[in-house]
Structure formats: C-alpha cells, structure tokens
Design a protein around this motif. Structure first.
Motif, PDB file in Angstrom:
ATOM      1  N   SER A 195     -26.961   5.607  -6.391  1.00  0.00           N
ATOM      2  CA  SER A 195     -25.694   5.694  -7.126  1.00  0.00           C
ATOM      3  C   SER A 195     -25.758   6.767  -8.205  1.00  0.00           C
ATOM      4  O   SER A 195     -24.764   7.452  -8.471  1.00  0.00           O
ATOM      5  CB  SER A 195     -25.356   4.342  -7.749  1.00  0.00           C
ATOM      6  N   ALA A 196     -26.930   6.919  -8.826  1.00  0.00           N
ATOM      7  CA  ALA A 196     -27.090   7.964  -9.833  1.00  0.00           C
ATOM      8  C   ALA A 196     -26.884   9.340  -9.214  1.00  0.00           C
ATOM      9  O   ALA A 196     -26.153  10.193  -9.759  1.00  0.00           O
ATOM     10  CB  ALA A 196     -28.475   7.867 -10.466  1.00  0.00           C
ATOM     11  N   LEU A 197     -27.510   9.573  -8.072  1.00  0.00           N
ATOM     12  CA  LEU A 197     -27.403  10.872  -7.409  1.00  0.00           C
ATOM     13  C   LEU A 197     -25.989  11.112  -6.886  1.00  0.00           C
ATOM     14  O   LEU A 197     -25.457  12.224  -7.016  1.00  0.00           O
ATOM     15  CB  LEU A 197     -28.412  10.948  -6.262  1.00  0.00           C
ATOM     16  N   VAL A 198     -25.385  10.090  -6.303  1.00  0.00           N
ATOM     17  CA  VAL A 198     -24.028  10.248  -5.764  1.00  0.00           C
ATOM     18  C   VAL A 198     -23.049  10.589  -6.892  1.00  0.00           C
ATOM     19  O   VAL A 198     -22.221  11.502  -6.760  1.00  0.00           O
ATOM     20  CB  VAL A 198     -23.597   8.971  -5.024  1.00  0.00           C
ATOM     21  N   SER A 199     -23.128   9.866  -7.995  1.00  0.00           N
ATOM     22  CA  SER A 199     -22.238  10.147  -9.127  1.00  0.00           C
ATOM     23  C   SER A 199     -22.442  11.563  -9.645  1.00  0.00           C
ATOM     24  O   SER A 199     -21.466  12.291  -9.902  1.00  0.00           O
ATOM     25  CB  SER A 199     -22.493   9.138 -10.257  1.00  0.00           C
ATOM     26  N   ALA A 200     -23.700  11.954  -9.801  1.00  0.00           N
ATOM     27  CA  ALA A 200     -23.997  13.279 -10.329  1.00  0.00           C
ATOM     28  C   ALA A 200     -23.539  14.381  -9.377  1.00  0.00           C
ATOM     29  O   ALA A 200     -22.984  15.404  -9.814  1.00  0.00           O
ATOM     30  CB  ALA A 200     -25.499  13.406 -10.596  1.00  0.00           C
ATOM     31  N   LEU A 201     -23.752  14.187  -8.096  1.00  0.00           N
ATOM     32  CA  LEU A 201     -23.349  15.202  -7.118  1.00  0.00           C
ATOM     33  C   LEU A 201     -21.834  15.356  -7.057  1.00  0.00           C
ATOM     34  O   LEU A 201     -21.315  16.472  -6.911  1.00  0.00           O
ATOM     35  CB  LEU A 201     -23.901  14.838  -5.745  1.00  0.00           C
ATOM     36  N   VAL A 202     -21.116  14.241  -7.162  1.00  0.00           N
ATOM     37  CA  VAL A 202     -19.650  14.306  -7.138  1.00  0.00           C
ATOM     38  C   VAL A 202     -19.133  15.078  -8.354  1.00  0.00           C
ATOM     39  O   VAL A 202     -18.243  15.932  -8.234  1.00  0.00           O
ATOM     40  CB  VAL A 202     -19.051  12.887  -7.086  1.00  0.00           C
ATOM     41  N   MET A 203     -19.685  14.788  -9.529  1.00  0.00           N
ATOM     42  CA  MET A 203     -19.238  15.509 -10.727  1.00  0.00           C
ATOM     43  C   MET A 203     -19.689  16.960 -10.705  1.00  0.00           C
ATOM     44  O   MET A 203     -18.973  17.852 -11.182  1.00  0.00           O
ATOM     45  CB  MET A 203     -19.767  14.792 -11.984  1.00  0.00           C
ATOM     46  N   LYS A 204     -20.867  17.215 -10.140  1.00  0.00           N
ATOM     47  CA  LYS A 204     -21.343  18.588 -10.033  1.00  0.00           C
ATOM     48  C   LYS A 204     -20.447  19.407  -9.108  1.00  0.00           C
ATOM     49  O   LYS A 204     -20.282  20.629  -9.298  1.00  0.00           O
ATOM     50  CB  LYS A 204     -22.783  18.597  -9.505  1.00  0.00           C
ATOM     51  N   PRO A 236     -33.801  17.287  -9.328  1.00  0.00           N
ATOM     52  CA  PRO A 236     -32.913  16.560 -10.241  1.00  0.00           C
ATOM     53  C   PRO A 236     -31.516  17.173 -10.230  1.00  0.00           C
ATOM     54  O   PRO A 236     -31.347  18.368  -9.960  1.00  0.00           O
ATOM     55  CB  PRO A 236     -33.589  16.735 -11.604  1.00  0.00           C
ATOM     56  N   VAL A 237     -30.520  16.356 -10.532  1.00  0.00           N
ATOM     57  CA  VAL A 237     -29.135  16.816 -10.582  1.00  0.00           C
ATOM     58  C   VAL A 237     -28.628  16.625 -12.007  1.00  0.00           C
ATOM     59  O   VAL A 237     -28.394  15.494 -12.441  1.00  0.00           O
ATOM     60  CB  VAL A 237     -28.242  16.028  -9.604  1.00  0.00           C
ATOM     61  N   PRO A 238     -28.471  17.701 -12.777  1.00  0.00           N
ATOM     62  CA  PRO A 238     -28.028  17.565 -14.171  1.00  0.00           C
ATOM     63  C   PRO A 238     -26.573  17.122 -14.257  1.00  0.00           C
ATOM     64  O   PRO A 238     -25.752  17.432 -13.384  1.00  0.00           O
ATOM     65  CB  PRO A 238     -28.210  18.976 -14.737  1.00  0.00           C
ATOM     66  N   VAL A 239     -26.256  16.397 -15.317  1.00  0.00           N
ATOM     67  CA  VAL A 239     -24.886  15.940 -15.577  1.00  0.00           C
ATOM     68  C   VAL A 239     -24.458  16.516 -16.923  1.00  0.00           C
ATOM     69  O   VAL A 239     -25.045  16.197 -17.964  1.00  0.00           O
ATOM     70  CB  VAL A 239     -24.801  14.404 -15.604  1.00  0.00           C
ATOM     71  N   THR A 240     -23.443  17.358 -16.905  1.00  0.00           N
ATOM     72  CA  THR A 240     -22.974  18.037 -18.116  1.00  0.00           C
ATOM     73  C   THR A 240     -21.709  17.407 -18.692  1.00  0.00           C
ATOM     74  O   THR A 240     -21.212  17.865 -19.719  1.00  0.00           O
ATOM     75  CB  THR A 240     -22.699  19.517 -17.819  1.00  0.00           C
ATOM     76  N   MET A 299     -30.422   9.833 -19.440  1.00  0.00           N
ATOM     77  CA  MET A 299     -31.274  11.001 -19.207  1.00  0.00           C
ATOM     78  C   MET A 299     -30.468  12.292 -19.056  1.00  0.00           C
ATOM     79  O   MET A 299     -31.038  13.387 -19.057  1.00  0.00           O
ATOM     80  CB  MET A 299     -32.092  10.780 -17.934  1.00  0.00           C
ATOM     81  N   GLN A 300     -29.133  12.161 -18.900  1.00  0.00           N
ATOM     82  CA  GLN A 300     -28.231  13.293 -18.672  1.00  0.00           C
ATOM     83  C   GLN A 300     -28.613  14.073 -17.421  1.00  0.00           C
ATOM     84  O   GLN A 300     -28.390  15.273 -17.319  1.00  0.00           O
ATOM     85  CB  GLN A 300     -28.178  14.198 -19.914  1.00  0.00           C
TER      86      GLN A 300
END
Length: 324
Positions: free
Chosen positions: A88-97, A154-158, A244-245
């Motif tokens: 879920s962390a990766l999916v959320s981050a990838l969608v926002m990215k 890693p997939v950063p979240v800005t 962790m952002q």
C-alpha cells in the motif's frame, strides 16, 4: 426469629479467585517502565520527547495489531500484514508520483489492502484453506511483488499535505501518529465490545458451530475480519510513508510477528473467542518501550532481540493459559 438467626450465621461471600492473569500486560508494562526509568534515569527515558518517540515507533504496529485482534478473536491468523503494508505504501507513492492527487493515492493504497484482505478471506472462507497457509503464501507473494514493481528502489513522496497527515505532522504538540493510533484504538474497542459484529466475532472464534446454530454467518464474519486486517495494514503503510516521506519495499518486515505478539500479550486468546483492544494497544506499547529502552541503554541489535524475546516469553508465561 429463627430466620434472623440463620441470616446472621450465613458466611460472607468473597470472590474465590481474582483473575490477575488478565492484567499481566499492564503489570509488566508498569514493571518495565519503572525499570528503565530507574536504570536510564528520568532525563533519558521519561521525557516527553522520548515518549513521543516510542509512540512514533509503535503506532503502525499497534494499528495492525488492533485489526489482528479481530482476526485472531475469530479463530484465524493473518501473516500477510507486513508485506501488505509495503504494498500500500508503494502503490500510494507511485500514484502520487504519476501526478495524481493525494486523495487518489490514499484511495489506491486502501484499495490495495482491501484486495489482499479479500483474497485471504476468499481462500479461507470459500475454498477452506487454513489461514496460516493462505496468509503465509500471500506474505511471500506480495513481498516479491513489492520488490518487483519498483526493482527495490525507494519511491519518494513530495506531497507535504500527505506527509503531514500520515506521519510527519503534528496536531499542536501531539504527533499525528498518536492521533491515528488513538482513533483506531477507539473505533476498534467500541466495535469489538459494544456492537453486534464484535459479539459475532467472539462467538465465531469461541464456538463456530454454536455460532452458526444461533444464526451467525461465520464465513462472512471471518471474511470481514480479513478485510479489516488488510485495511489496517494499508493504513499503516501510508503512515510509514508519511513518516519517512518515501515508500520502500521492506516496510513492515517482521511486523506481522510483532502485531501477533502484541495481540497475545494483550490478553487475546490465540484460539479465538476472547479479545481485548485496549490490551492489544498496551501490548504494542510494551514492545515499543522495551525496544526503545534497550537502544538507549546501548545494547546492540542481537542483544536487543534476545532481551525483548525473553521478556515477551516471560509475560506470556504469566498470562492466563488457554483451555482446549
């Protein structure tokens, strides 16, 4: 006159046995708190900053453990929560990215957890495979999928709003992670103790056949508990990401074992039929406090694992033994 004499001779009724085993987790929590306060000192352990550090390190485990309480109380087990957290962390981050909004990222993360929960629930309740085997296989499958979709990068979240709400921010001086943990605990406690669904969960885990004879759809109840577990794991994954952002494939590694330990430490029967949300929260905080205190004392990772494991075994040994 005779009845009065008989009444006077009647012995007073005292409780034959106090179930102190139900409070073992609270006793050990107090003992560990006093121990670390004495050994480390108030300035290094009992500070508000360090208490918040314990909460930040424990909140995600506590949230997963609260949902795990429903699963275990129904007589099942979910070993896939750790890898679902990372998914879920990766999916959320990838969608926002990809340029989508925070709401789309949150929705995608929650849906991924619900999908995992529904798959687990389907194989357990419809196909009839033991939950240990189903969720063990899902744990491995999802962890591999987590590594594959990002090639372990890693997939950063800005998105600052996402990060502040899910882990990095504060509500005044209170960490948002504490707010999340309290909110989920309150909802879980009310649901398990005061709603028909909570009673159905306990009845299903206590005696499935009797529950079915009384009209409870035990398969549906168990299916919903797996959905709740997947939803809680996905929420924990986004909290890890916000704190962790960034999102990583190894989020939640070993979290399933810590969540189960917190549930059992808190007084929930591993055979189902009995569960306590408040006890689960205290069990999670106990584990977090032990890890925090051992780190401050300067023990290395191997020593921390040994001491923490010994304390958990000791606490469970003093708890009420399940009857088979």
């Amino acid at each position: 006159m005779q009845s009065k004499a008989i009444k006077q001779q009647r012995p007073l009724a005292f409780p034959s046995k106090i179930g102190w085993q139900d409070y073992v987790v609270y006793i050990f929590f107090a003992i560990v708190l006093v121990f670390f306060s004495a050994v480390i000192g108030d300035s290094g352990f009992l500070t508000l900053t360090n208490m918040f550090n314990i909460v930040r390190a424990t909140a995600m485990i506590a949230i997963m453990a609260i949902a795990m309480t429903f699963v275990i109380s129904s007589g099942e087990l979910d070993l896939s929560v750790g890898s679902t957290t990372a998914l879920s962390a990766l999916v959320s981050a990838l969608v926002m990215k990809a340029g989508y909004s925070m709401f789309a990222g949150v929705a995608a993360g929650l849906i991924s957890g619900l999908v995992v929960g529904s798959i687990n629930g389907f194989f357990v309740t419809v196909i009839g495979i033991p939950s240990f085997l189903v969720t063990l296989g899902m744990m491995q499958f999802i962890r591999g999928f987590d590594m594959w979709i990002t090639l372990t990068d890693p997939v950063p979240v800005t998105n600052e709003t996402f990060n502040n709400i899910f882990g990095s921010g504060n509500l005044g001086t209170i960490p948002s992670l504490l707010v999340w943990a309290v909110l989920v605990t309150a909802v879980g406690h009310v649901t398990l103790k005061y709603t028909p669904f909570g009673r159905q969960v306990l009845s299903t885990g206590g005696n499935r056949m009797a529950a079915e004879y009384s009209g409870i759809n035990t398969k549906k109840v168990k299916f919903i508990t797996f959905l709740l577990s997947g939803l809680a794991a996905s929420t924990a994954g986004m909290l890890y990401t916000g704190m962790m952002q960034t999102a990583r494939f190894n989020f939640g590694t070993g979290a399933e074992l810590l969540a189960i330990a917190a549930v059992i430490l808190g007084g929930t029967s591993m055979f189902g039929g009995k569960g306590t949300i408040i006890g689960t929260l205290v069990g999670a905080l106990l584990i977090g406090m032990i890890n925090n205190g051992l780190i401050i004392m300067g023990l290395d990772v191997s020593q921390q694992m040994m001491v923490a494991g010994a304390i958990i075994i000791l606490a469970v040994s003093f708890g009420k033994k399940p009857t088979i």
